[in-house]
Design a protein around this motif. Structure first.
Motif, PDB file in Angstrom:
ATOM      1  N   GLU A 172      39.026  42.289  44.745  1.00 47.74           N
ATOM      2  CA  GLU A 172      39.532  41.491  45.859  1.00 47.74           C
ATOM      3  C   GLU A 172      38.790  41.846  47.141  1.00 47.74           C
ATOM      4  OE1 GLU A 172      43.773  39.901  47.721  1.00 47.74           O
ATOM      5  OE2 GLU A 172      43.743  41.586  46.317  1.00 47.74           O
ATOM      6  N   ARG A 176      42.821  38.166  51.685  1.00 51.61           N
ATOM      7  CA  ARG A 176      43.773  38.060  50.580  1.00 51.61           C
ATOM      8  C   ARG A 176      43.543  36.781  49.788  1.00 51.61           C
ATOM      9  NH1 ARG A 176      48.542  37.086  51.023  1.00 51.61           N
ATOM     10  NH2 ARG A 176      49.335  38.197  49.205  1.00 51.61           N
ATOM     11  N   GLY A 177      43.565  36.940  48.467  1.00 49.56           N
ATOM     12  CA  GLY A 177      43.423  35.784  47.599  1.00 49.56           C
ATOM     13  C   GLY A 177      41.996  35.378  47.306  1.00 49.56           C
ATOM     14  N   HIS A 205      44.182  38.808  38.016  1.00 49.87           N
ATOM     15  CA  HIS A 205      44.635  39.083  39.377  1.00 49.87           C
ATOM     16  C   HIS A 205      44.851  37.787  40.154  1.00 49.87           C
ATOM     17  CE1 HIS A 205      44.010  43.163  38.425  1.00 49.87           C
ATOM     18  NE2 HIS A 205      42.714  43.225  38.666  1.00 49.87           N
ATOM     19  N   VAL A 206      44.015  36.787  39.885  1.00 48.82           N
ATOM     20  CA  VAL A 206      44.189  35.491  40.545  1.00 48.82           C
ATOM     21  C   VAL A 206      45.535  34.880  40.160  1.00 48.82           C
ATOM     22  CG1 VAL A 206      43.336  33.118  40.674  1.00 48.82           C
ATOM     23  CG2 VAL A 206      41.724  35.031  40.758  1.00 48.82           C
ATOM     24  N   HIS A 207      45.856  34.914  38.867  1.00 46.15           N
ATOM     25  CA  HIS A 207      47.140  34.368  38.413  1.00 46.15           C
ATOM     26  C   HIS A 207      48.309  35.137  39.028  1.00 46.15           C
ATOM     27  CE1 HIS A 207      45.734  31.328  35.659  1.00 46.15           C
ATOM     28  NE2 HIS A 207      44.956  32.190  35.019  1.00 46.15           N
ATOM     29  N   GLU A 208      48.168  36.456  39.103  1.00 45.09           N
ATOM     30  CA  GLU A 208      49.234  37.264  39.693  1.00 45.09           C
ATOM     31  C   GLU A 208      49.407  36.932  41.170  1.00 45.09           C
ATOM     32  OE1 GLU A 208      47.971  41.208  38.858  1.00 45.09           O
ATOM     33  OE2 GLU A 208      48.681  41.191  36.775  1.00 45.09           O
ATOM     34  N   PHE A 209      48.284  36.725  41.867  1.00 39.71           N
ATOM     35  CA  PHE A 209      48.356  36.373  43.283  1.00 39.71           C
ATOM     36  C   PHE A 209      49.051  35.026  43.467  1.00 39.71           C
ATOM     37  CE2 PHE A 209      46.543  33.979  46.822  1.00 39.71           C
ATOM     38  CZ  PHE A 209      46.827  34.816  47.893  1.00 39.71           C
ATOM     39  N   LEU A 210      48.671  34.041  42.659  1.00 37.90           N
ATOM     40  CA  LEU A 210      49.272  32.712  42.780  1.00 37.90           C
ATOM     41  C   LEU A 210      50.759  32.742  42.440  1.00 37.90           C
ATOM     42  CD1 LEU A 210      46.437  30.544  41.175  1.00 37.90           C
ATOM     43  CD2 LEU A 210      47.002  30.764  43.607  1.00 37.90           C
ATOM     44  N   ALA A 211      51.115  33.549  41.436  1.00 41.67           N
ATOM     45  CA  ALA A 211      52.526  33.652  41.069  1.00 41.67           C
ATOM     46  C   ALA A 211      53.329  34.271  42.203  1.00 41.67           C
ATOM     47  CB  ALA A 211      52.672  34.482  39.798  1.00 41.67           C
ATOM     48  N   GLU A 213      52.541  34.216  45.399  1.00 47.07           N
ATOM     49  CA  GLU A 213      52.607  33.252  46.497  1.00 47.07           C
ATOM     50  C   GLU A 213      53.658  32.187  46.217  1.00 47.07           C
ATOM     51  OE1 GLU A 213      50.653  33.057  49.576  1.00 47.07           O
ATOM     52  OE2 GLU A 213      50.692  35.158  48.931  1.00 47.07           O
ATOM     53  N   GLY A 214      53.800  31.819  44.942  1.00 49.52           N
ATOM     54  CA  GLY A 214      54.773  30.791  44.587  1.00 49.52           C
ATOM     55  C   GLY A 214      56.206  31.245  44.752  1.00 49.52           C
TER      56      GLY A 214
END
Length: 216
Positions: A172, A176-177, A205-211, A213-214
Motif C-alpha cells: 500500500e 489509502r486504497g 488487500h484491495v478486497h479487504e479495503f473495499l469491504a 469502506e463498505g
C-alpha cells in the motif's frame, strides 16, 4: 486502485538489435535463459549489481561470459564483494571502457562488435546471447505529485512510503486504497513470478479495503 503498470527496460540502439531482439537478446538472467545458452559464449552489458550478478550466474553454465562496462572502475557501481567474485571468475572477462556497437547474425546472434572508447578500436567477439541490464524506466509519470516515488520513479510502498507497516501493508502507498505491485514497485524483485505473487497478495488487500469502506 492497484497499480501494476510495469517498466520499460532500456535497450541498446545499435545495428542488429531490431532483427535479433526476439531471439537472442534478453533483459533478465534467470534459470530459463541460462539453460538456453548452456555451453555457449554470452555477453552481459551493464555496470551495476544486476549485471554483475547476471555475469556470475551465467558463468555457471557458460564457459565464456563477457561483461561490458562503459567506464574503467567495476567497483564504481558494483558492490565490492560482487566485483571480487566477477574478477576472480576464470570464465568472466570484463571489457572496460567499452560498448557494444553492433549485433551480427542472421536469425540468431553470432557475434557482437565491441567498441573500445579510448582508442576507437572495434573487435568482433563470438556470443550467442546478449543480456542488456542497463536499467529500466517505470511507467509512473502520470503519478508524479500524487503518491511518493523514489529517486528513479518507482512507487514507494509500506514503510518506505510512511504507509502501513508489516506484511499486510507492504504493497500500500501513502495514499489509502492505492496499492502497487510488480516491477513498478520500488524494491521489488524484477521477475514475472514475483510480480504474479505480489498481485495475488495485494488483490486480497484491495478486497479487504473495499469491504471495510463498505461498512462505513
Amino acid at each position: 486502485m492497484l497499480v501494476a503498470t510495469g517498466v520499460r527496460y532500456r535497450r541498446l540502439d545499435v545495428p542488429g538489435m531490431d532483427r535479433l531482439e526476439g531471439s537472442s537478446v534478453y533483459y533478465a538472467a534467470t534459470e530459463f535463459e541460462a539453460r538456453l545458452c548452456r555451453q555457449d559464449p554470452v555477453t552481459v552489458v551493464g555496470g551495476g549489481n544486476s549485471a554483475g550478478q547476471a555475469a556470475c550466474f551465467l558463468s555457471r553454465q557458460s564457459p565464456v561470459v563477457n561483461l561490458v562496462i562503459r567506464h574503467d572502475d567495476l567497483r564504481r557501481d558494483v558492490s565490492r564483494y560482487l566485483a571480487d567474485r566477477v574478477e576472480q571468475s576464470p570464465r568472466i572477462t570484463v571489457w572496460r571502457n567499452t560498448e557494444v556497437c553492433e549485433l551480427i547474425g542472421d536469425g540468431a546472434l553470432d557475434e557482437v562488435v565491441l567498441h573500445d572508447l579510448p582508442t576507437d578500436a572495434r573487435q568482433r567477439v563470438a556470443t550467442t546471447s546478449l543480456f542488456v541490464l542497463i536499467g529500466a524506466a517505470p511507467h509512473t509519470r502520470w503519478l508524479e505529485g500524487e503518491i511518493p516515488l523514489d529517486a528513479k520513479g518507482f512507487i514507494l510502498t509500506g514503510r518506505a512510503a510512511d504507509g502501513p507497516d508489516g506484511p499486510d501493508g507492504m504493497f500500500e502507498t501513502r495514499r489509502r486504497g492505492v496499492f502497487a505491485v510488480g516491477d513498478v514497485r520500488s524494491g521489488s524483485v524484477k521477475r514475472v513470478a514475483s510480480a504474479v505473487g505480489e498481485g495475488s497478495v495485494a488483490i486480497r488487500h484491495v478486497h479487504e479495503f473495499l469491504a471495510a469502506e463498505g461498512r462505513r
